[in-house]
Enzyme design. Structure first.
Site, PDB file in Angstrom:
ATOM      1  CB  SER A  91     -26.718  27.008  13.375  1.00 45.30           C
ATOM      2  OG  SER A  91     -25.926  26.003  13.989  1.00 45.30           O
ATOM      3  N   GLY A  92     -27.256  27.101  16.725  1.00 43.80           N
ATOM      4  CA  GLY A  92     -26.591  27.259  18.012  1.00 43.80           C
ATOM      5  C   GLY A  92     -25.130  26.868  17.976  1.00 43.80           C
ATOM      6  CB  SER A  93     -23.320  23.792  16.893  1.00 40.79           C
ATOM      7  OG  SER A  93     -23.871  23.652  15.596  1.00 40.79           O
ATOM      8  N   GLY A 259     -27.773  23.167  18.926  1.00 39.53           N
ATOM      9  CA  GLY A 259     -28.436  24.185  19.729  1.00 39.53           C
ATOM     10  C   GLY A 259     -29.905  24.317  19.393  1.00 39.53           C
ATOM     11  CB  THR A 260     -31.754  24.760  16.199  1.00 36.25           C
ATOM     12  OG1 THR A 260     -30.920  23.860  15.459  1.00 36.25           O
ATOM     13  CG2 THR A 260     -31.364  26.194  15.891  1.00 36.25           C
TER      14      THR A 260
END
Length: 345
Positions: A91-93, A259-260
């Protein structure tokens, strides 16, 4: 006195999405890799995730990131992502929040200017670039997972909505991508409830219609996510901007664009021939928070154009605390914690 467990937490947010970083209180989990430790939690100790995301301690909109020892010596720390829908491998965040937390907690020594270090997610090693100014972590840039388009211009009839066009990208999970304008959305905060209901209906219809398989990972579960795409502006050379919203669970639209979700959008823009390596996309959420995705390079894998990318955002520390869990508390007495959480004191 009732038996108690204690967990040390650092609460952070990136783009509005709260990630609760667990810095201590969990025993060393079985498994030779971070991925193996994640699978142990998922299969043998899911009550820890439920404790931190359900009442009275949490809410479904939050995420949890558990700091664990890395298996790769190049990594400064490992982390396991826990969300209401389960255990994403990336996960980006959550990565932006975890990277900030390891700096603020002193797990990685904070250095003025630009510094680089590596974290280990269940998906593997993640390179981090942190920008620190006057002791403050101003920005984190992290690798997004290699992303590609699985399905382009598919159509499906959705009960209560009608026939829609959708695309499916993989960017750490499978994402349905839909044009928000075609569904009458402007992607503003007042539409959040209706966006969540619409996304749920679309995702359920797609899940009932078909399954998806990653070209190398195989079955990674049913389609979980949907990303609403607004119109794209081009305010500068190689720079694009679009309002966006990401659905992750019934009733839940992420406060950030994710982010994803941003990586999935880059994959679609590449598939359409709209961007080239070096171009950037800024996604703007319902709350006007922003992530910037950069198209780093294009690869080819098993018939797919794969987009290598990075995500840049900022995380804020909003609380540091210790959670006390009493095993005879009627709100949590159904949870079994003693094999993963250390007793208090």
């Amino acid at each position: 006195m009732s038996r108690q467990f204690a967990l040390r937490l650092m609460d952070t947010h990136a783009g509005g999405d709260v990630s609760r970083i667990v810095t201590s209180g969990v025993v060393d989990l079985p498994g030779d890799t971070v991925r193996a430790k994640m699978l142990y939690l998922r299969d043998q100790a899911d009550d820890l995730r439920r404790l931190l995301l359900e009442e009275p301690y949490g809410i479904p909109e939050m995420s949890v990131d558990l700091i664990v020892p890395p298996s790769d010596p190049k990594a400064a720390a490992g982390y396991i992502i826990m969300e209401v829908m389960g255990y994403p491998i990336y996960s980006g965040s959550n990565t932006i929040c975890t990277a900030t937390a390891v700096l603020e907690a002193g797990i990685v020594e904070k250095q003025e200017g630009i510094q680089h270090f590596t974290l280990e997610a269940p998906a593997g090693l993640v390179e981090i670039e942190a920008r620190v100014e006057n002791g403050v972590v101003e920005a984190i840039t992290c690798q997004g997972l290699p992303s590609y388009i699985d399905t382009y211009d598919a159509r499906i009839d959705v009960p209560g909505i009608g026939e829609i066009t959708y695309h499916v990208a993989y960017s750490g999970g499978f994402y349905a991508l839909v044009d928000a304008t075609e569904l009458g959305f402007e992607l503003v905060a007042a539409e959040e409830r209706r966006l969540a209901d619409t996304a749920h209906a679309i995702v359920e219809a797609i899940r009932a219609d078909r399954e998806f398989s990653h070209y190398s990972l195989g079955d990674v579960g049913p389609l979980p996510f949907l990303h609403f795409m607004g119109p794209v502006d081009n305010p500068g050379s190689g720079f694009y901007r679009s309002r966006s919203a990401t659905y992750v669970h019934p009733g839940v639209i992420c406060r950030s664009t994710t982010g994803t979700g941003t990586s999935a959008r880059l994959a679609l823009m590449n598939h359409r021939g709209e961007i080239e390596p070096g171009d950037r996309l800024e996604t703007v959420s319902l709350r006007n928070t922003r992530f910037v995705g950069e198209f780093v390079a294009r690869d080819h894998a098993e018939g797919h154009d794969v987009v290598r990318n990075t995500i840049t955002g900022r995380s804020y520390v909003i609380a540091e605390s210790e959670i006390i869990a009493n095993v005879d508390d009627p709100m949590i007495e159904h949870l079994t914690l003693n094999h993963v959480v250390a007793p208090r004191g």
